[in-house]
Design an enzyme around this catalytic site. Structure first.
Site, PDB file in Angstrom:
ATOM      1  N   THR A   1      15.518 -14.423 -15.334  1.00 39.35           N
ATOM      2  CA  THR A   1      14.751 -13.414 -14.620  1.00 39.35           C
ATOM      3  C   THR A   1      15.506 -12.939 -13.395  1.00 39.35           C
ATOM      4  O   THR A   1      16.043 -13.747 -12.655  1.00 39.35           O
ATOM      5  CB  THR A   1      13.427 -14.059 -14.153  1.00 39.35           C
ATOM      6  OG1 THR A   1      12.684 -14.348 -15.308  1.00 39.35           O
ATOM      7  CG2 THR A   1      12.647 -13.155 -13.240  1.00 39.35           C
TER       8      THR A   1
ATOM      9  N   ARG B   1       1.059 -13.746 -23.380  1.00 35.77           N
ATOM     10  CA  ARG B   1       1.359 -14.588 -22.210  1.00 35.77           C
ATOM     11  C   ARG B   1       1.971 -13.751 -21.080  1.00 35.77           C
ATOM     12  O   ARG B   1       2.867 -12.945 -21.293  1.00 35.77           O
ATOM     13  CB  ARG B   1       2.321 -15.701 -22.619  1.00 35.77           C
ATOM     14  CG  ARG B   1       2.677 -16.694 -21.503  1.00 35.77           C
ATOM     15  CD  ARG B   1       3.947 -16.326 -20.792  1.00 35.77           C
ATOM     16  NE  ARG B   1       4.383 -17.345 -19.832  1.00 35.77           N
ATOM     17  CZ  ARG B   1       5.369 -17.172 -18.972  1.00 35.77           C
ATOM     18  NH1 ARG B   1       6.027 -16.035 -18.943  1.00 35.77           N
ATOM     19  NH2 ARG B   1       5.714 -18.125 -18.137  1.00 35.77           N
ATOM     20  N   VAL B   2       1.471 -13.971 -19.883  1.00 31.94           N
ATOM     21  CA  VAL B   2       2.029 -13.329 -18.693  1.00 31.94           C
ATOM     22  C   VAL B   2       2.443 -14.443 -17.737  1.00 31.94           C
ATOM     23  O   VAL B   2       1.703 -15.413 -17.544  1.00 31.94           O
ATOM     24  CB  VAL B   2       0.984 -12.408 -18.016  1.00 31.94           C
ATOM     25  CG1 VAL B   2       1.494 -11.881 -16.687  1.00 31.94           C
ATOM     26  CG2 VAL B   2       0.624 -11.248 -18.953  1.00 31.94           C
ATOM     27  N   GLY B   3       3.622 -14.313 -17.162  1.00 31.88           N
ATOM     28  CA  GLY B   3       4.125 -15.345 -16.248  1.00 31.88           C
ATOM     29  C   GLY B   3       3.875 -15.002 -14.796  1.00 31.88           C
ATOM     30  O   GLY B   3       2.995 -14.207 -14.459  1.00 31.88           O
ATOM     31  N   ASP B   4       4.659 -15.603 -13.942  1.00 30.99           N
ATOM     32  CA  ASP B   4       4.533 -15.394 -12.504  1.00 30.99           C
ATOM     33  C   ASP B   4       5.178 -14.104 -12.025  1.00 30.99           C
ATOM     34  O   ASP B   4       4.809 -13.568 -10.981  1.00 30.99           O
ATOM     35  CB  ASP B   4       5.212 -16.554 -11.755  1.00 30.99           C
ATOM     36  CG  ASP B   4       6.712 -16.596 -12.059  1.00 30.99           C
ATOM     37  OD1 ASP B   4       7.064 -16.548 -13.262  1.00 30.99           O
ATOM     38  OD2 ASP B   4       7.516 -16.654 -11.117  1.00 30.99           O
TER      39      ASP B   4
ATOM     40  N   GLY C   1      12.159 -19.047 -13.105  1.00 32.33           N
ATOM     41  CA  GLY C   1      11.933 -20.332 -13.766  1.00 32.33           C
ATOM     42  C   GLY C   1      10.562 -20.407 -14.406  1.00 32.33           C
ATOM     43  O   GLY C   1       9.983 -19.378 -14.750  1.00 32.33           O
TER      44      GLY C   1
ATOM     45  N   GLY D   1       7.239 -20.059 -15.034  1.00 36.51           N
ATOM     46  CA  GLY D   1       6.256 -19.260 -14.326  1.00 36.51           C
ATOM     47  C   GLY D   1       4.920 -19.925 -14.106  1.00 36.51           C
ATOM     48  O   GLY D   1       4.280 -19.724 -13.069  1.00 36.51           O
TER      49      GLY D   1
HETATM   50  C1  SD4 Z   1       8.306 -16.396 -16.430  1.00 35.81           C
HETATM   51  N1  SD4 Z   1       9.520 -16.773 -14.385  1.00 35.81           N
HETATM   52  O1  SD4 Z   1       7.898 -15.533 -17.204  1.00 35.81           O
HETATM   53  C2  SD4 Z   1       9.517 -16.038 -15.614  1.00 35.81           C
HETATM   54  C3  SD4 Z   1      10.710 -16.166 -16.477  1.00 35.81           C
HETATM   55  C4  SD4 Z   1      11.808 -16.988 -16.029  1.00 35.81           C
HETATM   56  O2  SD4 Z   1      13.029 -18.848 -16.746  1.00 35.81           O
HETATM   57  O3  SD4 Z   1      12.242 -16.917 -14.900  1.00 35.81           O
HETATM   58  N2  SD4 Z   1      12.247 -17.820 -16.959  1.00 35.81           N
HETATM   59  O4  SD4 Z   1       7.807 -17.520 -16.327  1.00 35.81           O
END
Ligand code: SD4
Length: 289
Positions: free
Chosen positions: A151, A179-182, A203, A205
């Site tokens: 990311t 799915r939605v992350g941070d 990382g 999320g």
């Molecule tokens: C997420 N933080 O979707 C993002 C993706 C990412 O290692 O950074 N992946 O969780």
């Protein structure tokens, strides 16, 4: 005031950070700089975690998340968007041209087309092949450091001393549909307070969301912590909960109004980029584990 502009970003995204640095050096505002910067990776089909060429979900859909925040405290985000590459620019459009902060899925996509964003197939031959390979024994095991590409989160301070940021991702590879992350969630993946500074995450999320990491870092800086100490404290909040941190990576980068930067992560392998005064350097990050 007459500051020396700074751009920082997650991982070794040399060209993206140099692009933001050049925009700042040309006198552009911080928000323009971060959007031009992250667009480099959104358009880079070799990057399997951002934009076009990003890994799909388990069912083969590439769905992108992004947000932006400016120095006025305004923000915009798009979540789970398909078929549009430059989702950070789309998030900016949501911020500037709608009464809302977040648009999701089809709604975000249709808004994009009405505003001149192109419809594109984001699944490349390579990402399709990798997904088909994964499906042969579909285990869901996010990798700790995805070959040091990940990311992209970026923060910039322009020559006026104003701070803005952007965060854009295809999320975790082979995630569940929907799915939605941070990364597109203001306060988790990104937060800016122009009186204080900004922070951005990369990382796992889910763990960033649970601790509202970027907002936490900015609040800690408001209370006097350096960006470095604030990033360390945000990681500490995660690793002290239980042992699961051994299986995932999280990294934070931050900047304050004096142009000091901080960065910290759980496991070795994360680095960040920093541009200032024409120099664009890759800086290794200290780690907890
Ligand atoms: C997420 N933080 O979707 C993002 C993706 C990412 O290692 O950074 N992946 O969780």
């Amino acid at each position: 005031s007459n500051n020396s502009p700074i751009a920082i970003c997650t991982w070794r995204f040399t060209k993206a950070n140099a692009t933001a640095g050049a925009a700042l050096a040309a006198g552009k505002p911080a928000l323009d700089a971060v959007i031009e910067g992250v667009a480099i990776e959104e358009e880079n089909i070799k990057n399997t975690t951002v934009g076009k060429g990003g890994s799909p979900d388990r069912e083969g859909n590439v769905t992108l998340d992004a947000c932006v925040m400016n120095s006025d405290g305004d923000c915009g985000a798009v979540v789970c968007v398909e078929n549009i590459t430059n989702v950070a620019a789309l998030a900016r459009k949501v911020m500037e041209d709608t009464p809302h902060v977040i648009l999701a899925g089809d709604g975000a996509e249709e808004f994009g087309y009405r505003n001149g964003f192109k419809k594109e197939n984001l699944l490349t031959d390579e990402s399709k092949l990798a997904w088909q390979e994964w499906k042969k024994s579909p285990e869901y095991k996010p990798l700790i450091n995805i070959e040091n590409h990940d990311t992209i989160g970026m923060l910039a301070m322009d020559s006026k001393g104003d701070i803005a940021g952007a965060c854009t991702t295809s999320g975790l590879s082979y995630k569940m549909k929907g799915r939605v992350g941070d990364s597109p969630i203001i306060g988790s993946g990104l937060f800016i307070d122009n009186e204080v500074g900004g922070a951005v995450a990369t990382g796992m999320g889910e763990e960033v969301l649970k601790t509202v990491g970027s907002f936490l870092i900015v609040e800690l800086m408001r209370n006097g912590m350096s960006p470095q100490k604030a990033c360390e404290e945000a990681i500490r909040r995660i690793v002290t909960k239980n042992d699961r941190y051994k299986g995932f990576q999280i990294a934070y980068i931050a900047m304050n109004k004096s142009g000091e930067v901080g960065h910290y992560c759980i496991h070795e392998g994360f680095t960040m980029m920093k541009y200032q005064d024409g120099n664009n350097e890759n800086i290794p990050t200290n780690f907890y584990n």
